[in-house]
Design an enzyme around this catalytic site. Structure first.
Site, PDB file in Angstrom:
ATOM      1  N   ARG A 169     -15.953 -12.970   0.575  1.00 22.90           N
ATOM      2  CA  ARG A 169     -15.053 -12.292   1.516  1.00 22.90           C
ATOM      3  C   ARG A 169     -15.352 -10.797   1.447  1.00 22.90           C
ATOM      4  NH1 ARG A 169     -10.087 -11.904   4.130  1.00 22.90           N
ATOM      5  NH2 ARG A 169      -9.019  -9.967   3.659  1.00 22.90           N
TER       6      ARG A 169
ATOM      7  N   ASP B 134       0.858  -1.188   0.000  1.00 25.62           N
ATOM      8  CA  ASP B 134       0.000   0.000   0.000  1.00 25.62           C
ATOM      9  C   ASP B 134       0.897   1.242   0.000  1.00 25.62           C
ATOM     10  OD1 ASP B 134      -2.214  -1.631   0.049  1.00 25.62           O
ATOM     11  OD2 ASP B 134      -2.451  -1.544   2.220  1.00 25.62           O
TER      12      ASP B 134
HETATM   13  O1  LIG Z   1      -9.293  -6.959   0.573  1.00 26.63           O
HETATM   14  C1  LIG Z   1      -8.299  -7.231   1.231  1.00 26.63           C
HETATM   15  O2  LIG Z   1      -8.290  -8.073   2.133  1.00 26.63           O
HETATM   16  C2  LIG Z   1      -7.008  -6.478   0.973  1.00 26.63           C
HETATM   17  C3  LIG Z   1      -7.163  -5.456  -0.105  1.00 26.63           C
HETATM   18  C4  LIG Z   1      -5.950  -4.615  -0.292  1.00 26.63           C
HETATM   19  O3  LIG Z   1      -4.844  -5.040  -0.115  1.00 26.63           O
HETATM   20  C5  LIG Z   1      -6.115  -3.203  -0.702  1.00 26.63           C
HETATM   21  O4  LIG Z   1      -7.261  -2.780  -0.954  1.00 26.63           O
HETATM   22  O5  LIG Z   1      -5.100  -2.481  -0.787  1.00 26.63           O
HETATM   23 FE   LIG Z   2      -3.417  -3.420  -0.061  1.00 26.20          FE
END
Ligand SMILES: O=C(O)CCC(=O)C(=O)O
Ligand SMILES: [Fe+2]
Length: 204
Positions: A143, A77
């Site tokens: 999920r 991120d």
């Molecule tokens: O949806 C998830 O569990 C992780 C998603 C993710 O890594 C993000 O949105 O940056």
């Molecule tokens: Fe992420």
């Protein structure tokens, strides 16, 4: 979810993020323990909130085997910190430095915290942004995850905190604004090591 519940959640998770960042600054013996949390408290902070939904897989589906299906590709991120919560449907994985993928099992009451690229830069590499991905889940249940991405304001200058640079810990990253990093990050592919583009020449 009503708008008010989302706003309350964002406010609570923002406070949690600031507390964690203050503990982290204390752990690094920084004289100003608000040096990082201040970036998120800025009224113009570019922090954001996202909800992801990964549909369940029908047993009779002729799609590739769930084990091989990527729900969200490998990346780190770009922000400072990510606070993630999800339901109990698995899929999230983090990578070790050797590239081994480790499943992260989460319960709806757990908070999962990721170091982002900007925190890696601010701490001059003391904290490493974590590469993670989501595999398509193996069950027929969906999920659901929600992420709070803690970020500075767009025109905030990001550079390694001076106390974390020394003859034994050379400066690893150049200075840039969050806006510059965001633009660079979104012009590259999700899986690229985007932070590498901001390394000082001497460390390449
Ligand atoms: O949806 C998830 O569990 C992780 C998603 C993710 O890594 C993000 O949105 O940056
Ligand atoms: Fe992420």
């Amino acid at each position: 979810m009503c708008r008010c519940a989302v706003e309350d959640y964002i406010q609570a998770v923002k406070e949690l993020t600031c507390e964690l960042l203050e503990i982290l600054a204390l752990g690094l013996s920084l004289p100003d323990t608000n040096v990082i949390s201040r970036l998120i408290q800025d009224v113009d902070s570019d922090s954001c909130f996202r909800v992801n939904h990964y549909p369940g897989v029908k047993p009779e589906s002729n799609q590739p085997k769930p084990d091989q299906r990527i729900g969200f590709g490998e990346h780190s991120d770009p922000q400072i910190f990510t606070i993630l919560r999800s339901n109990d449907v698995p899929g999230l994985q983090i990578s070790t430095v050797d590239g081994l993928w480790i499943p992260v099992t989460t319960e709806p009451t757990d908070f999962c915290v990721f170091v982002g690229d900007v925190l890696e830069v601010l701490t001059n590499g003391r904290f490493k942004s974590v590469r993670h991905r989501v595999m398509a889940n193996k069950s027929n249940r969906s999920r659901m995850s929600m992420m709070y991405f803690a970020a500075p304001s767009l025109n905030e200058w990001i550079s390694p905190i001076p106390q974390l640079i020394s003859p034994g810990n050379l400066r690893l990253y150049k200075s840039f604004t969050w806006n510059e990093y965001k633009k660079a990050a979104y012009s590259l592919r999700l899986g690229d090591q985007r932070i590498d583009h901001f390394k000082c020449q001497s460390t390449l």
